[in-house]
Design a protein around this motif. Sequence first.
Motif, PDB file in Angstrom:
ATOM      1  N   SER A 135      60.611  22.855 -77.128  1.00 24.18           N
ATOM      2  CA  SER A 135      61.541  23.120 -76.005  1.00 24.18           C
ATOM      3  C   SER A 135      62.961  23.302 -76.516  1.00 24.18           C
ATOM      4  O   SER A 135      63.717  24.154 -76.026  1.00 24.18           O
ATOM      5  CB  SER A 135      61.467  21.955 -75.007  1.00 24.18           C
ATOM      6  OG  SER A 135      62.421  22.125 -73.979  1.00 24.18           O
ATOM      7  N   VAL A 136      63.340  22.472 -77.521  1.00 21.85           N
ATOM      8  CA  VAL A 136      64.694  22.619 -78.100  1.00 21.85           C
ATOM      9  C   VAL A 136      64.837  23.990 -78.750  1.00 21.85           C
ATOM     10  O   VAL A 136      65.846  24.688 -78.581  1.00 21.85           O
ATOM     11  CB  VAL A 136      64.950  21.498 -79.124  1.00 21.85           C
ATOM     12  CG1 VAL A 136      66.278  21.725 -79.845  1.00 21.85           C
ATOM     13  CG2 VAL A 136      64.953  20.140 -78.431  1.00 21.85           C
ATOM     14  N   VAL A 137      63.794  24.410 -79.512  1.00 20.45           N
ATOM     15  CA  VAL A 137      63.846  25.729 -80.159  1.00 20.45           C
ATOM     16  C   VAL A 137      63.945  26.832 -79.111  1.00 20.45           C
ATOM     17  O   VAL A 137      64.696  27.801 -79.249  1.00 20.45           O
ATOM     18  CB  VAL A 137      62.613  25.925 -81.050  1.00 20.45           C
ATOM     19  CG1 VAL A 137      62.598  27.341 -81.629  1.00 20.45           C
ATOM     20  CG2 VAL A 137      62.610  24.889 -82.174  1.00 20.45           C
ATOM     21  N   ALA A 138      63.178  26.715 -78.004  1.00 20.06           N
ATOM     22  CA  ALA A 138      63.234  27.733 -76.941  1.00 20.06           C
ATOM     23  C   ALA A 138      64.623  27.796 -76.334  1.00 20.06           C
ATOM     24  O   ALA A 138      65.151  28.882 -76.028  1.00 20.06           O
ATOM     25  CB  ALA A 138      62.185  27.411 -75.873  1.00 20.06           C
ATOM     26  N   GLY A 139      65.241  26.612 -76.150  1.00 16.27           N
ATOM     27  CA  GLY A 139      66.614  26.610 -75.603  1.00 16.27           C
ATOM     28  C   GLY A 139      67.589  27.293 -76.543  1.00 16.27           C
ATOM     29  O   GLY A 139      68.485  28.044 -76.114  1.00 16.27           O
ATOM     30  N   GLU A 140      67.418  27.054 -77.866  1.00 17.81           N
ATOM     31  CA  GLU A 140      68.312  27.703 -78.828  1.00 17.81           C
ATOM     32  C   GLU A 140      68.117  29.215 -78.813  1.00 17.81           C
ATOM     33  O   GLU A 140      69.075  29.986 -78.906  1.00 17.81           O
ATOM     34  CB  GLU A 140      68.041  27.151 -80.241  1.00 17.81           C
ATOM     35  CG  GLU A 140      68.378  25.685 -80.415  1.00 17.81           C
ATOM     36  CD  GLU A 140      69.845  25.426 -80.159  1.00 17.81           C
ATOM     37  OE1 GLU A 140      70.646  26.311 -80.442  1.00 17.81           O
ATOM     38  OE2 GLU A 140      70.177  24.342 -79.654  1.00 17.81           O
ATOM     39  N   ILE A 141      66.856  29.654 -78.679  1.00 14.66           N
ATOM     40  CA  ILE A 141      66.599  31.108 -78.613  1.00 14.66           C
ATOM     41  C   ILE A 141      67.245  31.705 -77.369  1.00 14.66           C
ATOM     42  O   ILE A 141      67.827  32.800 -77.400  1.00 14.66           O
ATOM     43  CB  ILE A 141      65.084  31.373 -78.635  1.00 14.66           C
ATOM     44  CG1 ILE A 141      64.496  30.945 -79.984  1.00 14.66           C
ATOM     45  CG2 ILE A 141      64.786  32.839 -78.350  1.00 14.66           C
ATOM     46  CD1 ILE A 141      62.993  31.045 -80.064  1.00 14.66           C
ATOM     47  N   ARG A 142      67.140  30.965 -76.253  1.00 14.98           N
ATOM     48  CA  ARG A 142      67.757  31.490 -75.021  1.00 14.98           C
ATOM     49  C   ARG A 142      69.269  31.587 -75.155  1.00 14.98           C
ATOM     50  O   ARG A 142      69.891  32.560 -74.737  1.00 14.98           O
ATOM     51  CB  ARG A 142      67.372  30.577 -73.852  1.00 14.98           C
ATOM     52  CG  ARG A 142      67.862  31.128 -72.484  1.00 14.98           C
ATOM     53  CD  ARG A 142      67.162  30.435 -71.320  1.00 14.98           C
ATOM     54  NE  ARG A 142      67.400  28.998 -71.310  1.00 14.98           N
ATOM     55  CZ  ARG A 142      66.504  28.085 -71.620  1.00 14.98           C
ATOM     56  NH1 ARG A 142      65.282  28.447 -71.988  1.00 14.98           N
ATOM     57  NH2 ARG A 142      66.792  26.794 -71.602  1.00 14.98           N
ATOM     58  N   GLU A 155      55.224  15.311 -74.498  1.00 18.74           N
ATOM     59  CA  GLU A 155      55.977  14.846 -75.651  1.00 18.74           C
ATOM     60  C   GLU A 155      55.780  15.769 -76.846  1.00 18.74           C
ATOM     61  O   GLU A 155      56.688  15.953 -77.651  1.00 18.74           O
ATOM     62  CB  GLU A 155      55.519  13.416 -76.022  1.00 18.74           C
ATOM     63  CG  GLU A 155      55.907  12.349 -75.025  1.00 18.74           C
ATOM     64  CD  GLU A 155      57.426  12.190 -74.960  1.00 18.74           C
ATOM     65  OE1 GLU A 155      58.070  12.434 -75.998  1.00 18.74           O
ATOM     66  OE2 GLU A 155      57.940  11.844 -73.900  1.00 18.74           O
ATOM     67  N   ALA A 156      54.631  16.340 -76.994  1.00 14.89           N
ATOM     68  CA  ALA A 156      54.363  17.201 -78.143  1.00 14.89           C
ATOM     69  C   ALA A 156      55.180  18.482 -78.107  1.00 14.89           C
ATOM     70  O   ALA A 156      55.365  19.139 -79.127  1.00 14.89           O
ATOM     71  CB  ALA A 156      52.862  17.551 -78.195  1.00 14.89           C
ATOM     72  N   GLY A 157      55.671  18.897 -76.962  1.00 13.81           N
ATOM     73  CA  GLY A 157      56.418  20.158 -76.851  1.00 13.81           C
ATOM     74  C   GLY A 157      57.912  19.980 -76.782  1.00 13.81           C
ATOM     75  O   GLY A 157      58.628  20.923 -76.449  1.00 13.81           O
ATOM     76  N   LYS A 158      58.408  18.742 -77.016  1.00 15.35           N
ATOM     77  CA  LYS A 158      59.863  18.529 -76.915  1.00 15.35           C
ATOM     78  C   LYS A 158      60.616  19.347 -77.962  1.00 15.35           C
ATOM     79  O   LYS A 158      61.604  19.994 -77.669  1.00 15.35           O
ATOM     80  CB  LYS A 158      60.187  17.049 -77.086  1.00 15.35           C
ATOM     81  CG  LYS A 158      59.910  16.230 -75.824  1.00 15.35           C
ATOM     82  CD  LYS A 158      60.391  14.792 -75.998  1.00 15.35           C
ATOM     83  CE  LYS A 158      60.179  13.993 -74.702  1.00 15.35           C
ATOM     84  NZ  LYS A 158      60.645  12.602 -74.851  1.00 15.35           N
ATOM     85  N   ARG A 159      60.116  19.268 -79.200  1.00 14.31           N
ATOM     86  CA  ARG A 159      60.824  20.024 -80.250  1.00 14.31           C
ATOM     87  C   ARG A 159      60.747  21.527 -79.988  1.00 14.31           C
ATOM     88  O   ARG A 159      61.714  22.264 -80.197  1.00 14.31           O
ATOM     89  CB  ARG A 159      60.219  19.712 -81.617  1.00 14.31           C
ATOM     90  CG  ARG A 159      60.413  18.258 -82.038  1.00 14.31           C
ATOM     91  CD  ARG A 159      59.968  18.043 -83.457  1.00 14.31           C
ATOM     92  NE  ARG A 159      60.151  16.677 -83.897  1.00 14.31           N
ATOM     93  CZ  ARG A 159      59.868  16.221 -85.117  1.00 14.31           C
ATOM     94  NH1 ARG A 159      59.387  17.069 -86.024  1.00 14.31           N
ATOM     95  NH2 ARG A 159      60.058  14.946 -85.438  1.00 14.31           N
TER      96      ARG A 159
END
Length: 675
Positions: free
Chosen positions: A528-535, A522-526
């Motif tokens: 993960s969103v940032v990583a998806g945006e970078i990708r 749960e702590a890495g959800k946000r």
Amino acid sequence: MTELWQRLSQTKRMFIAFGTFMVLVTVMSILFQANFFTSARLKHLADFEIPTQLEKLALEIRLQLEPSIQTSRILANDTELHSRMANTDPDERKQLVESRLLNILEGFPARTLFLASHLPDDSRYYQLNLGIMQDRPLSRNNPDDAWYYTFISSGQTYELHLDTNEFSGADLLLFVNYRNELAAADSTPLLVGGVALEMRALTDLISNYRLGEHGFVSLITSDGTIQTSSDTSILKRIRATSAFEQLLANTERKVIELKHDGQDYMLSSIWVDSLKRWLVIEVPKAELTGPINKQMWAAQAIGLGLMLVALVLIFPVARSLTRPLRQVQTQLGRITQSLDLSRRVHINDQAELGDLASQVNQLLERLQQTVSEILRSSGHLNEAAVRLAETTGLGQIRGDQLQAGQTMAAAIEQMSSSVAEITSTMEELSASSTQIADHSQSVVDVANLTLDSSRRGADAMQELEQRMTGIHNDYAQSLQDILELGNQSKEISKVMDLINNVADQTKLIAFNAALEASSAGEAGKRFSVVAGEIRRLADSVTESTRSIEERIQAIQSSISRLVLTSEKAVNSVQSGMDVSVATAHELNELVEAATRTSNAAQQISLSTKQQKTASSQVVIALRDIANASSTNAQSVRSISDISEELLAMAQALNTLMQEFRSEQPGQGSPATPDA
């Protein structure tokens, strides 16, 4: 303007031509760069940055609302509570509901919890507000209960509703209304419960959000009601326009450009399902393009500086290109001043100026030969004048004058004896001479017309040769510029490869970040969103560079075809120059031949006229035999005068030709060239 241009030196002409071309190319490059970067920046804003900012804000709102929605869902679907309420006396139901609401507050602290129950004998509304439990019966006649009947008739699972009531006071609260999955016989849900949030926190989040300095976000309901917006927002002023309707139907998150009160705006919207409202962002277009304009001004300043440096360098280059021409001009000036036909023009240039110097040397050699021939002819003319003077007695003045007089008298007596026999023949000869003189004049006119036409043709061919030379030079320069442009496009391709490599590494880093985020729970959800945006950003960069590479390849193909076409054009112009040079040479020979023909025709006409005059005089002399002696004496005096004039002319011609310094052909000395 043409006269002023013709007065300029070749160095200044080349400097002006090259400078003008460079200025035009620089200005066009800067304008193209400005349009390209502005369009790319606006496309990036419309396709990525603005939608991404909206999604980010919507995500923050979802994260704030999600606990409240889940709490409302748990409270509304508490079927056990409804069963206990149905089996409990009306007086004990309030305590039962209060106990349940306090239990929920222990796990989710909230300002207000509420519950609306539907029982066969009673429908009541319970609200725990700031620790105070209150209840009242539900009634369609009570304005505070209008939300309940509207919600149960809408069929929605849950909704967010801004409202106030008598229990919560004048504060505006955001009620999360959630319905029970079970319903009574009349389709009324058994329970409707939820959480009431302070609207101020959500309003502050939306109002304080900024994109740039003047980019605002507004909150709009599905029916177009503007609930939260900035005081400077234009949404209230465009509410009745089609652009506002497009914002409420923008399912694809497109950016809409709008001009209002003389200013351009960029607007976009996103539907927040958990909030059941639209988030609308508005940004002045000038604020987004301001940094681009500053960069463009900096690029223009740099381009202007480089252009000035190039102009400073062009003048020495132009001067070096015209140095051989100045050398030829200086050497010809020295030859003209000294009249030394033995000197020759020498330069190191092997191109057109070298050919010109070679032709000038050939002309000097032919002039040298002509002057030598004239010198020899003037000597012969001087000797003939001396002999003529001796024949008329001028050479015997200091000798025996009597002998000269007897020689002339004997000639006169012999002429008198032959007059009778010659008279009839001379009359016929006089008539023939008249006809020949008339015809010879016609020949002279025709020869002069031929000479004029030949000279005009030769001048026209020389002008054609000069223009063909200019065209050849222009094509050669254009070919060099095209090759340079091809090399620069290859350098751009290398830069695109580097960008692709950076994008690939960025995607790999984003993928690793997503793996780390998923492992963090749960702590890495946000994150993960940032990583998806970078990708997604790396994918967008890859697609953009791929499009740019395709366009660069198309430009390189066009440059290759243009190089082949320019080489063919240069070869064609060179062939035309060779033909024009050969034609000019033949026309020059034709002019020389026409000149000789005209001179010969004039000489023939002059001779025939002289012959006509002489024969007329002879006829008159023969008819006037009585005056033969006096006429012959006058003729002798006339011949004496002519011989004196001829002798003087021969001496003057000899003196004039002595001014030309002429050595033997092939022994000319070189003229010293200037640096």
